[in-house]
Write an enzyme that holds these catalytic residues in place. Structure first.
Site, PDB file in Angstrom:
ATOM      1  N   GLY A  46      39.091   4.195   2.188  1.00 40.79           N
ATOM      2  CA  GLY A  46      40.300   3.341   1.818  1.00 40.79           C
ATOM      3  C   GLY A  46      40.088   2.276   2.511  1.00 40.79           C
ATOM      4  CB  SER A 113      33.945   4.386   2.346  1.00 40.29           C
ATOM      5  OG  SER A 113      34.103   3.104   1.744  1.00 40.29           O
ATOM      6  CD1 TRP A 114      39.423   4.401   6.133  1.00 42.92           C
ATOM      7  CD2 TRP A 114      39.281   2.214   7.038  1.00 42.92           C
ATOM      8  NE1 TRP A 114      40.475   3.914   7.156  1.00 42.92           N
ATOM      9  CE2 TRP A 114      40.128   2.797   7.859  1.00 42.92           C
ATOM     10  CE3 TRP A 114      38.699   0.928   7.592  1.00 42.92           C
ATOM     11  CZ2 TRP A 114      40.833   2.251   8.935  1.00 42.92           C
ATOM     12  CZ3 TRP A 114      39.153   0.329   8.513  1.00 42.92           C
ATOM     13  CH2 TRP A 114      40.281   0.771   9.419  1.00 42.92           C
ATOM     14  CG  ASP A 269      27.812   1.763  -1.631  1.00 48.92           C
ATOM     15  OD1 ASP A 269      28.333   1.231  -1.780  1.00 48.92           O
ATOM     16  OD2 ASP A 269      27.926   2.787  -0.514  1.00 48.92           O
ATOM     17  CG  HIS A 297      30.977   3.807  -1.985  1.00 49.11           C
ATOM     18  ND1 HIS A 297      30.441   3.137  -0.855  1.00 49.11           N
ATOM     19  CD2 HIS A 297      32.294   4.123  -1.895  1.00 49.11           C
ATOM     20  CE1 HIS A 297      31.541   3.263  -0.104  1.00 49.11           C
ATOM     21  NE2 HIS A 297      32.577   3.701  -0.778  1.00 49.11           N
TER      22      HIS A 297
HETATM   23  N1  STX Z   1      37.099   0.337   0.485  1.00 51.74           N
HETATM   24  C1  STX Z   1      35.951   1.241   0.548  1.00 51.74           C
HETATM   25  C2  STX Z   1      36.397   2.598   0.834  1.00 51.74           C
HETATM   26  O1  STX Z   1      36.539   3.082   1.833  1.00 51.74           O
HETATM   27  C3  STX Z   1      36.464  -0.918   0.662  1.00 51.74           C
HETATM   28  C4  STX Z   1      36.467   3.640  -0.607  1.00 51.74           C
HETATM   29  N2  STX Z   1      36.529   3.162  -1.666  1.00 51.74           N
HETATM   30  N3  STX Z   1      36.776   4.106  -2.441  1.00 51.74           N
HETATM   31  C5  STX Z   1      36.989   5.385  -1.566  1.00 51.74           C
HETATM   32  O2  STX Z   1      36.937   4.779  -0.521  1.00 51.74           O
HETATM   33  C6  STX Z   1      37.340   6.625  -2.015  1.00 51.74           C
HETATM   34  C7  STX Z   1      36.436   7.043  -3.109  1.00 51.74           C
HETATM   35  C8  STX Z   1      37.059   7.682  -0.882  1.00 51.74           C
HETATM   36  C9  STX Z   1      38.924   6.531  -2.373  1.00 51.74           C
END
Ligand code: STX
Length: 318
Positions: A46, A113-114, A269, A297
């Site tokens: 997120g 990711s985050w 990604d 991703h």
């Molecule tokens: N946000 C990237 C991130 O952390 C910029 C992210 N994108 N989707 C997700 O996390 C989940 C599928 C894990 C919710």
């Protein structure tokens, strides 16, 4: 693709609870696997994405003590979608509070990711508490990374989904999509807030995997998920991650270079393109970069699962 490893079987936590971390916030956390196993903590994405039961399944439950938690304002943490007192550094200290609460000395930190941003911010603040790092879909919240996904770049690959993402924003405000969304996601009009949250969340959910997943898009458009995900992400982005400098995470990589690490990155990604993982690898050659040639991703991509399970398994006996 021969002999790819899959997730461990589904398990239930042997302990779960809420931990009060501030006057405002309480965090949901759970512990699964082996009671006296090797400790590991999962940082979800997120920010605002919340944890899922599948996160437990990247670790051998007969070897690991697996800690999963919901960051401030999302998942089962309370209050839901709350932005006050919600910053990167608060989350870093929450992880320390949780570590002490569970009487854990050091742990493996696993995040995508985050979750990779948070894992690294935590490790840079408390390197002595981190036994290994397993990072996926590298994101460092730099301005260019945000512009790629929320302003222009990913729009060239998903012009169809992009049309739905820009729809709630009047044309004369589209020059700064994050600012335009922030205004609506934090405004008084609940209907407008919900509409913006769903459009934001579905845009991201639709770009996560190499192949489209109708199921994921559905779950990203559910009211509670979308409101927390969109509000919290947008709040962190408007505040530039609460970092002192744009390249904070890579600039401070020397603090963690001694920690054994695996970086897993999907070639395709679109949310957090490989350029960031590559730049991190250049600054941190000791980290074992695994490029998955047929993955986007998502943590659920078959090649990503394989590489992550191999990494936790290799570290299980350290
Ligand atoms: N946000 C990237 C991130 O952390 C910029 C992210 N994108 N989707 C997700 O996390 C989940 C599928 C894990 C919710």
């Amino acid at each position: 693709m021969p002999d790819r490893l899959s997730l461990f079987p589904p398990i239930e936590p042997f302990h779960a609870g809420m931990l009060r971390v501030s006057d405002i916030h309480e965090l949901y956390y759970e512990v699964s696997g082996k009671i006296d196993g090797k400790p590991a903590i999962v940082c979800h994405g997120g920010p605002g994405g919340g944890s899922t039961p599948s996160m437990r399944r990247y670790f051998d439950p007969e070897k690991y003590k697996i800690v999963v938690f919901d960051q401030r304002g999302c998942g089962k943490s309370a209050p839901h979608a709350e932005l006050r007192d919600n910053t990167t550094w608060a989350l870093v200290e929450d992880m320390e509070k949780l570590r002490r609460h569970l009487d854990i000395e050091r742990w493996q930190v696993f995040g995508g990711s985050w979750g990779s941003t948070l894992a690294l911010a935590y490790a840079q603040a408390h390197p002595e508490r981190v036994s290994e790092l397993i990072l996926r879909g590298i994101f460092t919240l730099r301005r260019d990374e945000l512009l790629w996904f929320y302003q222009e770049g990913a729009s060239w690959i998903y012009p169809d989904a992009w049309a739905d993402y820009v729809a709630p924003i009047p044309e004369d405000e589209r020059g700064d999509m994050i600012a335009a969304y922030y205004k609506r996601l934090t405004g008084d009009d609940r209907n407008e807030q919900l509409r913006a949250a769903k459009a934001w969340s579905v845009w991201e959910g639709g770009a996560v995997s190499l192949f489209p997943s109708e199921e994921r898009v559905q779950s990203f458009s559910a009211d509670a998920f979308a409101v927390a995900f969109a509000r919290i992400e947008c709040h962190y982005f408007v505040n530039r991650g609460f970092f002192e400098r744009d390249d904070q995470i890579i600039a401070n990589i020397d603090r963690v270079r001694h920690i054994p690490a695996v970086i897993v990155q999907g070639r395709y990604d679109v949310v957090t393109p490989m350029k960031t993982a590559w730049e991190m690898h250049r600054a941190w050659p000791e980290a074992d970069l695994r490029i998955i040639q047929d993955a986007g991703h998502a943590a659920s991509e078959p090649g990503i699962i394989d590489a992550l399970v191999r990494a936790t398994t290799a570290f299980a006996t350290r």
